[in-house]
Every structure is written in C-alpha cells, then in structure tokens.
Design an enzyme around this catalytic site. Structure first.
Site, mmCIF file in Angstrom:
data_model
loop_
_atom_site.group_PDB
_atom_site.id
_atom_site.type_symbol
_atom_site.label_atom_id
_atom_site.label_comp_id
_atom_site.label_asym_id
_atom_site.label_seq_id
_atom_site.Cartn_x
_atom_site.Cartn_y
_atom_site.Cartn_z
ATOM 1 N N ASP A 34 15.155 19.971 18.937
ATOM 2 C CA ASP A 34 16.200 20.963 19.239
ATOM 3 C C ASP A 34 16.140 21.366 20.710
ATOM 4 O O ASP A 34 15.089 21.278 21.349
ATOM 5 C CB ASP A 34 15.996 22.185 18.325
ATOM 6 C CG ASP A 34 17.242 23.045 18.257
ATOM 7 O OD1 ASP A 34 18.330 22.591 18.675
ATOM 8 O OD2 ASP A 34 17.129 24.193 17.784
ATOM 9 N N HIS A 58 21.667 15.352 25.166
ATOM 10 C CA HIS A 58 21.412 14.361 24.101
ATOM 11 C C HIS A 58 20.992 13.023 24.721
ATOM 12 O O HIS A 58 20.144 12.325 24.194
ATOM 13 C CB HIS A 58 22.663 14.156 23.240
ATOM 14 C CG HIS A 58 23.097 15.396 22.503
ATOM 15 N ND1 HIS A 58 22.208 16.212 21.838
ATOM 16 C CD2 HIS A 58 24.327 15.961 22.315
ATOM 17 C CE1 HIS A 58 22.870 17.223 21.279
ATOM 18 N NE2 HIS A 58 24.151 17.093 21.554
ATOM 19 N N LEU A 105 3.200 1.993 14.080
ATOM 20 C CA LEU A 105 3.810 3.267 13.690
ATOM 21 C C LEU A 105 5.168 3.070 13.026
ATOM 22 O O LEU A 105 5.971 2.239 13.476
ATOM 23 C CB LEU A 105 3.979 4.128 14.950
ATOM 24 C CG LEU A 105 4.694 5.457 14.738
ATOM 25 C CD1 LEU A 105 3.800 6.606 15.174
ATOM 26 C CD2 LEU A 105 5.990 5.525 15.521
ATOM 27 N N ARG A 143 8.926 21.805 15.739
ATOM 28 C CA ARG A 143 10.311 22.112 16.097
ATOM 29 C C ARG A 143 10.334 22.566 17.540
ATOM 30 O O ARG A 143 9.659 23.545 17.905
ATOM 31 C CB ARG A 143 10.921 23.176 15.196
ATOM 32 C CG ARG A 143 12.370 23.467 15.614
ATOM 33 C CD ARG A 143 13.146 24.374 14.697
ATOM 34 N NE ARG A 143 14.539 24.388 15.130
ATOM 35 C CZ ARG A 143 15.592 24.450 14.343
ATOM 36 N NH1 ARG A 143 15.422 24.515 13.046
ATOM 37 N NH2 ARG A 143 16.810 24.458 14.837
HETATM 38 C C1 FPP Z 1 19.619 19.301 18.795
HETATM 39 O O1 FPP Z 1 20.075 19.759 20.022
HETATM 40 C C2 FPP Z 1 19.684 17.857 18.683
HETATM 41 C C3 FPP Z 1 20.598 17.153 17.954
HETATM 42 C C4 FPP Z 1 21.645 17.792 17.163
HETATM 43 C C5 FPP Z 1 20.640 15.730 17.870
HETATM 44 C C6 FPP Z 1 19.601 14.955 18.598
HETATM 45 C C7 FPP Z 1 19.840 13.568 18.272
HETATM 46 C C8 FPP Z 1 19.452 12.557 18.969
HETATM 47 C C9 FPP Z 1 18.694 12.694 20.215
HETATM 48 C C10 FPP Z 1 19.884 11.228 18.414
HETATM 49 C C11 FPP Z 1 18.940 10.183 18.493
HETATM 50 C C12 FPP Z 1 19.192 9.235 17.425
HETATM 51 C C13 FPP Z 1 18.656 8.016 17.359
HETATM 52 C C14 FPP Z 1 18.726 7.259 16.103
HETATM 53 C C15 FPP Z 1 17.992 7.423 18.524
HETATM 54 P P1 FPP Z 1 21.216 20.867 20.069
HETATM 55 O O2 FPP Z 1 22.470 20.221 20.491
HETATM 56 O O3 FPP Z 1 21.313 21.574 18.750
HETATM 57 O O4 FPP Z 1 20.653 21.800 21.167
HETATM 58 P P2 FPP Z 1 20.971 23.360 21.344
HETATM 59 O O5 FPP Z 1 20.316 24.070 20.187
HETATM 60 O O6 FPP Z 1 20.326 23.676 22.643
HETATM 61 O O7 FPP Z 1 22.462 23.515 21.356
#
Ligand code: FPP
Length: 252
Positions: A24, A41, A135, A192
């Site tokens: 997160d 992301h 892993l 987390r």
């Molecule tokens: C939370 O950040 C993260 C996510 C919702 C998605 C994270 C997903 C990836 C990095 C995808 C990777 C997937 C693969 C299969 C490689 P947020 O947007 O909720 O952050 P915030 O709480 O600061 O808004």
C-alpha cells in the site's frame, strides 16, 4: 551483508516460511512527488523485484503479494486499466531474472474478470516457471477473502449434493482445501506498508495465527533492509498459536 544472511539462515526456524504483503501507499508516494498516482504503481514494480529477490536470499519459501483486490474495480477505469497492464509490464521486464533465480510464479484469485492480455502474461509466466524449485511468488489478483470463502462454500455444497463429500467429514483442514491457497502453508508474517492498520479483505482465513507487521513506509520506498527489519521483528515474536508453548504444545 553475507554475514547477516548467514546469521539469519543459521536459525532457519526464525525465517518466516510464508510472507504475505499488502503493498500500500503507491498513490501517496506519487502524490508526495506531485506525480500522477499511476507512477507510484509503476515504481511499485521495482519494489516487487527487489523484495522477491531479497526474500529468496533470506530463505523465505513463499511470498504472496496483494496485487489487485476484488474491491479495486471501484477505482476510476483509467487506473484499473493501468493496474491490469502491470503484470504484463512486470513480467516483460523481470521474468528472465526471476527464472535465473529459480523463482516459481503463481497466481490466486478470480480470473474470470481479468483481461485477456493480463491473463496471457500471467499464465505464460506460471507455465514457464512451474518446474522452478526456488521461492514461490504468488500474486493475489482479483482476490478477496469474502469472495474466496463464498466460492469455497458453494463448491462444498455442490460436492455434498453430488455425493462426493460427506458433510460429517467437513473440518478445518477440509475447508482449507477449498480455499484458493490449498497447496501453500498459511502466512507466518503479514506485512502492510503505507501506514494503514487493516487487513482489507486479504487472506482472512489463512491469517488466523499470522504475525502482523505494519510500517508507514510507502510500498515504492520499501527496500531490502525494510524486509530484513520485518523478518528480524518476526524472529523476536513468540508464537503460541493459542497454547502456552507454541504449535503442537500445551493447548490449554
Ligand atoms: C496500493 O496502492 C496498491 C495497489 C492497489 C496495487 C498495487 C499493484 C501492483 C503493484 C501490481 C503488480 C502486479 C503484478 C502481477 C506484478 P494505493 O493506490 O492504494 O496507494 P494509496 O493508498 O497511497 O492511494
């Protein structure tokens, strides 16, 4: 550094066998830099690579990452579309290195709603790495615990109706077999990032006795040392599994 790994591995029982992570803070990481949320992301992919390799070095056997939740569909379509392209992007960039490191890629979740191009990339990676013995990198994709439990119950009822399952035989182990992670041990450590203190519908059945570790660090900033810190803290925890001495010990 090598000394550090040696020291941690010398007490293998203190290395969590299965680490699960709620990644997160990507959006906030980007906002802090006046960047669009999606660049958080994108940055997150680098973290996934470095944390996977560090987990492997430490002797972790399974790393489950919450990549997309059943609730994430509520985000703006443009962000969902971006998120769905990340698996392909991640695997295009890093699969070769993961294979060199003997990593086995798996996925758990409801694949019915996943776009074809995402599915193709993930299925190819799963196929190409299925014989790897290092892993297990398990992506939770379109995953949600409530939906997992509902599906498990439906499947059980169908099996009872088809007389493949005797209701009397239903116990905790059997229910676990109907979940999406039947072949994996339950997580020993849940991390987390991003400062929130909740489970967000993640592996609720499997986390019953998991040690929880929360950090304010945003996922894109989370690095090898942060993972080692979480593992060190895990090693200091005394797990009793409801008993007095630990698993299989006194259960009073
Ligand atoms: C939370 O950040 C993260 C996510 C919702 C998605 C994270 C997903 C990836 C990095 C995808 C990777 C997937 C693969 C299969 C490689 P947020 O947007 O909720 O952050 P915030 O709480 O600061 O808004």
């Amino acid at each position: 550094m090598a000394e550090y790994h040696k020291q941690l591995s010398s007490d293998a029982q203190k290395i969590p066998e299965h680490v699960a992570i709620i990644m997160d803070g990507n959006g906030r990481w980007a906002q802090k830099r006046s960047l669009p949320r999606v660049s958080g992301h994108r940055e997150a992919l680098k973290t996934i690579k470095r944390v996977t390799l560090e987990a492997q070095r430490l002797g972790v056997k399974v790393l489950t990452l919450y990549a997309f939740s059943t609730e994430n569909w509520k985000r703006p379509k443009s962000e969902v579309d971006f998120l769905m392209k990340l698996p392909q992007q991640f695997l295009n960039t890093y699969l070769v290195e993961l294979i060199e490191n003997n990593v086995q890629v798996r996925v758990m979740g409801d694949m019915t709603r996943i776009p074809q191009y995402t599915m193709r990339a993930v299925s190819q990676a799963v196929e190409q790495t299925k014989s790897n013995t290092g892993l297990i990198l398990n992506f939770a994709l379109n995953y949600g615990s409530h939906s997992e439990i509902v599906s498990a119950v439906k499947k059980m009822v169908q099996d009872v109706q088809a007389r493949k399952l005797d209701p009397e035989s239903i116990d905790e182990d059997l229910l676990a077999d109907y979940m999406l992670s039947p072949a994996l041990p339950d997580p020993d450590l849940l991390i987390r990032t991003g400062g929130e203190l909740r489970l967000s519908n993640f592996m609720l059945w499997q986390l019953a006795y998991t040690e929880l570790y929360f950090t304010d660090t945003f996922w894109p900033d989370f690095n090898e040392e942060d993972l080692r810190k979480a593992v060190r803290e895990f090693a200091c925890r005394q797990r009793r599994f409801g008993g007095l001495n630990g698993k299989g010990g006194d259960n009073k």
